[in-house]
Design a protein around this motif. Structure first.
Motif, PDB file in Angstrom:
ATOM      1  N   ASP A 134      -2.195   8.997   9.681  1.00 49.29           N
ATOM      2  CA  ASP A 134      -3.347   8.093   9.684  1.00 49.29           C
ATOM      3  C   ASP A 134      -3.285   7.127  10.860  1.00 49.29           C
ATOM      4  O   ASP A 134      -4.300   6.881  11.539  1.00 49.29           O
ATOM      5  CB  ASP A 134      -3.382   7.331   8.351  1.00 49.29           C
ATOM      6  N   ARG A 156       0.819  -1.208   0.000  1.00 47.65           N
ATOM      7  CA  ARG A 156       0.000   0.000   0.000  1.00 47.65           C
ATOM      8  C   ARG A 156       0.861   1.269   0.000  1.00 47.65           C
ATOM      9  O   ARG A 156       0.614   2.209  -0.758  1.00 47.65           O
ATOM     10  CB  ARG A 156      -0.926   0.001   1.219  1.00 47.65           C
ATOM     11  N   ILE A 157       1.892   1.291   0.855  1.00 45.45           N
ATOM     12  CA  ILE A 157       2.733   2.489   0.963  1.00 45.45           C
ATOM     13  C   ILE A 157       3.543   2.710  -0.316  1.00 45.45           C
ATOM     14  O   ILE A 157       3.612   3.826  -0.836  1.00 45.45           O
ATOM     15  CB  ILE A 157       3.672   2.368   2.181  1.00 45.45           C
ATOM     16  N   THR A 158       4.154   1.639  -0.839  1.00 48.30           N
ATOM     17  CA  THR A 158       4.929   1.807  -2.068  1.00 48.30           C
ATOM     18  C   THR A 158       4.044   2.159  -3.252  1.00 48.30           C
ATOM     19  O   THR A 158       4.464   2.898  -4.154  1.00 48.30           O
ATOM     20  CB  THR A 158       5.716   0.527  -2.385  1.00 48.30           C
ATOM     21  N   ARG A 171      -4.353  16.529  -7.466  1.00 48.22           N
ATOM     22  CA  ARG A 171      -4.559  15.313  -6.667  1.00 48.22           C
ATOM     23  C   ARG A 171      -3.251  14.712  -6.190  1.00 48.22           C
ATOM     24  O   ARG A 171      -3.222  13.893  -5.269  1.00 48.22           O
ATOM     25  CB  ARG A 171      -5.324  14.277  -7.489  1.00 48.22           C
ATOM     26  N   LYS A 205       2.481   6.322  -7.020  1.00 46.27           N
ATOM     27  CA  LYS A 205       1.460   7.175  -7.625  1.00 46.27           C
ATOM     28  C   LYS A 205       1.851   8.637  -7.529  1.00 46.27           C
ATOM     29  O   LYS A 205       1.791   9.381  -8.514  1.00 46.27           O
ATOM     30  CB  LYS A 205       0.114   6.942  -6.928  1.00 46.27           C
ATOM     31  N   VAL A 206       2.261   9.072  -6.337  1.00 46.31           N
ATOM     32  CA  VAL A 206       2.624  10.470  -6.145  1.00 46.31           C
ATOM     33  C   VAL A 206       3.843  10.838  -6.983  1.00 46.31           C
ATOM     34  O   VAL A 206       3.841  11.808  -7.747  1.00 46.31           O
ATOM     35  CB  VAL A 206       2.893  10.762  -4.650  1.00 46.31           C
ATOM     36  N   ARG A 229       1.835  11.052   5.749  1.00 47.00           N
ATOM     37  CA  ARG A 229       0.405  10.741   5.667  1.00 47.00           C
ATOM     38  C   ARG A 229       0.094   9.431   6.373  1.00 47.00           C
ATOM     39  O   ARG A 229      -0.904   9.322   7.108  1.00 47.00           O
ATOM     40  CB  ARG A 229      -0.027  10.665   4.201  1.00 47.00           C
ATOM     41  N   GLU A 230       0.928   8.426   6.148  1.00 48.52           N
ATOM     42  CA  GLU A 230       0.719   7.135   6.802  1.00 48.52           C
ATOM     43  C   GLU A 230       0.853   7.280   8.321  1.00 48.52           C
ATOM     44  O   GLU A 230       0.061   6.718   9.088  1.00 48.52           O
ATOM     45  CB  GLU A 230       1.735   6.108   6.283  1.00 48.52           C
ATOM     46  N   SER A 234       1.343   4.039  -3.000  1.00 50.76           N
ATOM     47  CA  SER A 234       1.081   5.471  -2.840  1.00 50.76           C
ATOM     48  C   SER A 234       2.281   6.305  -3.268  1.00 50.76           C
ATOM     49  O   SER A 234       2.128   7.343  -3.923  1.00 50.76           O
ATOM     50  CB  SER A 234       0.729   5.776  -1.381  1.00 50.76           C
ATOM     51  N   VAL A 273       4.393  10.829   1.707  1.00 49.79           N
ATOM     52  CA  VAL A 273       3.585   9.620   1.871  1.00 49.79           C
ATOM     53  C   VAL A 273       3.762   9.040   3.267  1.00 49.79           C
ATOM     54  O   VAL A 273       2.793   8.626   3.921  1.00 49.79           O
ATOM     55  CB  VAL A 273       3.955   8.592   0.790  1.00 49.79           C
TER      56      VAL A 273
END
Length: 343
Positions: free
Chosen positions: A332, A185-187, A289, A192-193, A328-329, A189, A325
């Motif tokens: 969260d 999930r982290i990689t 985004r 994507k960024v 953000r993680e 994200s 990222v």
């Protein structure tokens, strides 16, 4: 333990900066170009051949830009040296009388003193500019030499592209299985960024370089295409590209055009270009985004550049995306923790 590892990694990057520069440059280029290699593979082209083709295309494109831009800039520099007497004449016959006329009694300008100073220093300034170019070229050569052997860059880029998929799978296989979902999930994200920003920003740089370059060529400005391409390349730093290009183009227009109409046309090109970039091109291609705001881009380039020198400038945006990222993680996890939710 994690903090100590991070500090050791930063120190290692700083200590090996000159050695790591070509590796980081090749790694960033490989990251951007890897999807093109994957597309060629889907067309049943072997990865080795696809990597070679993509590497050759990228280096040919960079070499073409250098061969186009550098001679134009050298020509513009020579024109600046040759036209210094005309600049002095312009200041004496037009600029200073205009200032005297419009400032009135509020500001008094001693025209004779100013012109005497300009005339006495024109020859010295001309000689200084002529001597400055070889020095700048020599310093540029030293900088390039400090980055490593440029012949090594194509080789590194080829092997990065060739082994990218294998390295990605190897790193993924080392992650403990209980953390594999979080790692994926982290990689994802991060990819994507970083991927959308880098590839989108490269497209914006190319479009803006062509837009500025062709626009300045249509105004009749000498070396207009080179100045426009420089402005486009610097677009990745917010407002720096437009400001630098406008400054260079304004100076070139003042040296070339006898009236203000040419200068007004040059300014119009940058005004239209900045509007298109801000409201149409960048929002459509990069988009909001992704989350890398202009503030974050400028801060990351300055901060990582200060910490790790030129290597930090190369790795600034990738590290900024990774840091964002991770923050953000972390946020969260914090907002879902009992420490935050417990009353």
């Amino acid at each position: 333990m994690l903090a100590v590892s991070a500090v050791c990694l930063i120190w290692l990057l700083y200590a090996l900066g000159n050695i790591l520069s070509p590796f980081i440059a090749a790694g960033v280029m490989a990251y951007v170009l890897n999807p093109l290699v994957e597309k060629l593979q889907h067309k049943r082209i072997k990865r080795g051949i696809a990597s070679m083709l993509v590497m050759a295309f990228a280096l040919l494109l960079l070499l073409s830009l250098v061969l186009i831009i550098v001679p134009m800039l050298l020509n513009q520099f020579n024109n600046l040296v040759e036209r210094l007497p005309k600049i002095v004449d312009f200041v004496q016959t037009k600029l200073l009388p205009w200032l005297d006329e419009h400032t009135g009694e509020h500001i008094k300008i001693n025209t004779r003193s100013v012109m005497a100073w300009l005339q006495s220093h024109t020859g010295e300034l001309s000689n200084t500019l002529k001597k400055a170019m070889p020095v700048l070229v020599q310093q540029s050569s030293n900088v390039l030499n400090s980055l490593g052997n440029l012949i090594l860059l194509p080789l590194l880029l080829y092997y990065f592209l060739l082994d990218w998929r294998r390295w990605s799978r190897g790193i993924s296989s080392l992650v403990p299985r209980r953390f594999i979902d979080t790692y994926t999930r982290i990689t994802g994200s991060m990819d994507k960024v970083l991927g959308e920003f880098l590839r989108g920003q490269l497209m914006v740089m190319l479009i803006m370089g062509l837009l500025y370059g062709i626009g300045l060529m249509l105004t009749g400005l000498e070396s207009g295409f080179a100045i426009g391409m420089i402005a486009g390349i610097l677009v990745f730093v917010p407002y720096l590209g437009a400001f630098t290009g406008l400054l260079l183009a304004t100076l070139a227009a003042l040296l070339q055009f006898p009236t203000w109409h040419g200068l007004a046309a040059v300014w119009a090109v940058f005004a239209v270009g900045q509007l298109l970039e801000s409201f149409i091109i960048t929002p459509k291609i990069v988009g909001d985004r992704i989350g890398l705001s202009p503030f974050w881009v400028i801060f990351s380039l300055m901060a990582f550049g200060q910490l790790m020198g030129f290597v930090g400038m190369l790795a600034g945006l990738p590290l900024a995306a990774v840091t964002q990222v991770l923050l953000r993680e972390g946020a969260d996890v914090y907002f879902k923790s009992r420490f935050y939710t417990h009353r």
